[in-house]
Design a protein around this motif. Structure first.
Motif, PDB file in Angstrom:
ATOM      1  N   LYS A  41       0.834  -1.210   0.000  1.00 30.42           N
ATOM      2  CA  LYS A  41       0.000   0.000   0.000  1.00 30.42           C
ATOM      3  C   LYS A  41       0.865   1.255   0.000  1.00 30.42           C
ATOM      4  CE  LYS A  41      -3.968   2.051   2.441  1.00 30.42           C
ATOM      5  NZ  LYS A  41      -3.411   3.406   2.672  1.00 30.42           N
ATOM      6  N   ALA A  42       1.882   1.274   0.853  1.00 32.41           N
ATOM      7  CA  ALA A  42       2.758   2.445   0.940  1.00 32.41           C
ATOM      8  C   ALA A  42       3.544   2.642  -0.351  1.00 32.41           C
ATOM      9  CB  ALA A  42       3.713   2.288   2.113  1.00 32.41           C
ATOM     10  N   TYR A  43       3.998   1.544  -0.943  1.00 34.24           N
ATOM     11  CA  TYR A  43       4.755   1.632  -2.187  1.00 34.24           C
ATOM     12  C   TYR A  43       3.875   2.177  -3.309  1.00 34.24           C
ATOM     13  CZ  TYR A  43       7.272   0.328  -6.407  1.00 34.24           C
ATOM     14  OH  TYR A  43       7.898   0.373  -7.629  1.00 34.24           O
ATOM     15  N   THR A  44       2.669   1.651  -3.431  1.00 28.71           N
ATOM     16  CA  THR A  44       1.750   2.110  -4.471  1.00 28.71           C
ATOM     17  C   THR A  44       1.480   3.601  -4.333  1.00 28.71           C
ATOM     18  OG1 THR A  44       0.688  -0.069  -4.569  1.00 28.71           O
ATOM     19  CG2 THR A  44      -0.532   1.785  -5.489  1.00 28.71           C
ATOM     20  N   GLU A  45       1.204   4.043  -3.114  1.00 22.81           N
ATOM     21  CA  GLU A  45       0.938   5.462  -2.881  1.00 22.81           C
ATOM     22  C   GLU A  45       2.166   6.309  -3.215  1.00 22.81           C
ATOM     23  OE1 GLU A  45      -0.317   5.711   1.164  1.00 22.81           O
ATOM     24  OE2 GLU A  45      -2.370   5.004   0.733  1.00 22.81           O
ATOM     25  N   TYR A  46       3.355   5.819  -2.859  1.00 18.95           N
ATOM     26  CA  TYR A  46       4.583   6.575  -3.116  1.00 18.95           C
ATOM     27  C   TYR A  46       4.810   6.789  -4.608  1.00 18.95           C
ATOM     28  CZ  TYR A  46       9.404   8.155  -2.988  1.00 18.95           C
ATOM     29  OH  TYR A  46      10.540   8.919  -3.158  1.00 18.95           O
TER      30      TYR A  46
ATOM     31  N   GLN B  45      15.347   4.265   3.499  1.00 17.15           N
ATOM     32  CA  GLN B  45      14.508   5.446   3.707  1.00 17.15           C
ATOM     33  C   GLN B  45      13.027   5.101   3.650  1.00 17.15           C
ATOM     34  OE1 GLN B  45      15.833   8.300   0.801  1.00 17.15           O
ATOM     35  NE2 GLN B  45      17.673   8.849   1.952  1.00 17.15           N
ATOM     36  N   PHE B  46      12.674   4.201   2.730  1.00 20.30           N
ATOM     37  CA  PHE B  46      11.275   3.776   2.592  1.00 20.30           C
ATOM     38  C   PHE B  46      10.800   3.082   3.870  1.00 20.30           C
ATOM     39  CE2 PHE B  46       8.155   0.501   1.329  1.00 20.30           C
ATOM     40  CZ  PHE B  46       7.172   1.304   0.759  1.00 20.30           C
ATOM     41  N   ALA B  47      11.615   2.175   4.397  1.00 19.59           N
ATOM     42  CA  ALA B  47      11.259   1.444   5.614  1.00 19.59           C
ATOM     43  C   ALA B  47      11.184   2.389   6.820  1.00 19.59           C
ATOM     44  CB  ALA B  47      12.280   0.338   5.876  1.00 19.59           C
ATOM     45  N   LYS B  48      12.101   3.337   6.879  1.00 19.40           N
ATOM     46  CA  LYS B  48      12.116   4.288   7.988  1.00 19.40           C
ATOM     47  C   LYS B  48      10.839   5.120   7.993  1.00 19.40           C
ATOM     48  CE  LYS B  48      14.906   8.013   9.996  1.00 19.40           C
ATOM     49  NZ  LYS B  48      16.130   8.850   9.834  1.00 19.40           N
ATOM     50  N   LYS B  49      10.419   5.591   6.814  1.00 17.63           N
ATOM     51  CA  LYS B  49       9.194   6.373   6.716  1.00 17.63           C
ATOM     52  C   LYS B  49       7.977   5.531   7.073  1.00 17.63           C
ATOM     53  CE  LYS B  49       6.736   9.499   3.580  1.00 17.63           C
ATOM     54  NZ  LYS B  49       6.706  10.101   2.213  1.00 17.63           N
TER      55      LYS B  49
ATOM     56  N   LYS C 149       8.079   3.189   9.219  1.00 16.46           N
ATOM     57  CA  LYS C 149       8.273   2.819  10.620  1.00 16.46           C
ATOM     58  C   LYS C 149       8.336   1.305  10.814  1.00 16.46           C
ATOM     59  CE  LYS C 149       6.211   7.065  12.411  1.00 16.46           C
ATOM     60  NZ  LYS C 149       5.144   7.687  13.243  1.00 16.46           N
ATOM     61  N   ILE C 150       9.092   0.681   9.914  1.00 16.34           N
ATOM     62  CA  ILE C 150       9.383  -0.746  10.065  1.00 16.34           C
ATOM     63  C   ILE C 150      10.886  -0.924   9.894  1.00 16.34           C
ATOM     64  CG2 ILE C 150       7.132  -1.488   9.164  1.00 16.34           C
ATOM     65  CD1 ILE C 150       8.589  -2.240   6.534  1.00 16.34           C
ATOM     66  N   ALA C 151      11.421  -1.998  10.410  1.00 18.16           N
ATOM     67  CA  ALA C 151      12.853  -2.277  10.257  1.00 18.16           C
ATOM     68  C   ALA C 151      13.146  -2.654   8.810  1.00 18.16           C
ATOM     69  CB  ALA C 151      13.267  -3.405  11.189  1.00 18.16           C
ATOM     70  N   GLU C 152      14.322  -2.279   8.332  1.00 22.11           N
ATOM     71  CA  GLU C 152      14.709  -2.624   6.969  1.00 22.11           C
ATOM     72  C   GLU C 152      14.674  -4.141   6.775  1.00 22.11           C
ATOM     73  OE1 GLU C 152      18.338  -1.678   3.786  1.00 22.11           O
ATOM     74  OE2 GLU C 152      18.534  -1.138   5.901  1.00 22.11           O
ATOM     75  N   ALA C 153      15.049  -4.873   7.826  1.00 17.83           N
ATOM     76  CA  ALA C 153      15.042  -6.333   7.760  1.00 17.83           C
ATOM     77  C   ALA C 153      13.623  -6.870   7.546  1.00 17.83           C
ATOM     78  CB  ALA C 153      15.628  -6.922   9.042  1.00 17.83           C
TER      79      ALA C 153
END
Length: 219
Positions: free
Chosen positions: A9-14, A27-31, A33-37
């Motif tokens: 959902k976040a990727y589609t909106e971005y 940067q995407f994961a930080k925005k 609010k999830i860990a990059e892992a």
């Protein structure tokens, strides 16, 4: 919301808001609010997200048609028609993303010439393509049993390729279609499927070939 759905959902909106992919997974994961892992547990790259979305369009259309009891009595030709109509309807619901993704991949594949899809487009469509080929082979096998599909030496194995090419043609047609409610796409689907089944079905040439073979064997 599950992490996978949250990422999609976040990727589609971005991409729809920015017209391009995020600059980095970190940067995407930080925005988000999830860990990059946690991102990499679900997807290996941004292209992998798009690949998953295109595969989902296909699987949802296929599942919808197969769940329709009426469709069980359809001819193979009618089943493929029903799949395409359903697939396009699902794509309409996310047309902005479909137009963005297809346009980005097409731009990336420019300059490939006769080699066809660019590597990036090929990788993004790969899961969709593989699932479609399995579906096409099943349909064609059913068609051979019902005599809707004529087996021909050296050509039969290429039928799935032809149906995949038809699928890409219809996707491209719909992306470019500016008619009201995409009516021209509906017409393109009907004409494309009818033409393909006229070609892979039994024809007067097959009858002539059988007769010639009979004459040769009994001369």
């Amino acid at each position: 919301m599950e992490t996978l759905e949250k990422i999609r959902k976040a990727y589609t909106e971005y991409v729809l808001e920015n017209g391009k992919q995020p600059t980095s997974v970190f940067q995407f994961a930080k925005k988000l609010k999830i860990a990059e892992a946690d991102f990499y547990k679900e997807y290996t790259s941004f292209d992998a997200i798009e690949a998953d979305i295109w595969l989902t369009f296909f699987t949802e259309a296929k599942t919808t048609v197969e769940a329709d009891e009426t469709a069980q009595s359809y001819s193979v030709r009618e089943k493929l028609l029903a799949f395409y109509y359903t697939w396009i309807e699902l794509l309409k619901g996310q047309r902005s993303f479909a137009v963005y993704s297809y346009g980005r991949l097409r731009e990336a594949s420019k300059g490939q010439g006769a080699r066809g899809m660019g590597r990036q487009q090929s990788q993004v469509f790969k899961p969709f393509k593989e699932a479609f080929y399995d579906y096409a082979r099943d349909l064609l096998a059913e068609g051979r049993e019902s005599k809707e599909v004529e087996p021909r030496p050296f050509i039969t194995d290429r039928y799935p390729d032809a149906l995949w090419g038809q699928t890409l043609y219809l996707l491209d047609f719909w992306i470019r279609d500016v008619s009201k409610n995409f009516e021209k796409t509906d017409t393109a689907i009907e004409k494309a499927v009818n033409t393909s089944f006229d070609l892979i079905g039994r024809s007067p040439l097959d009858t002539l070939f059988d007769f010639a073979k009979f004459m040769y064997q009994n001369k």
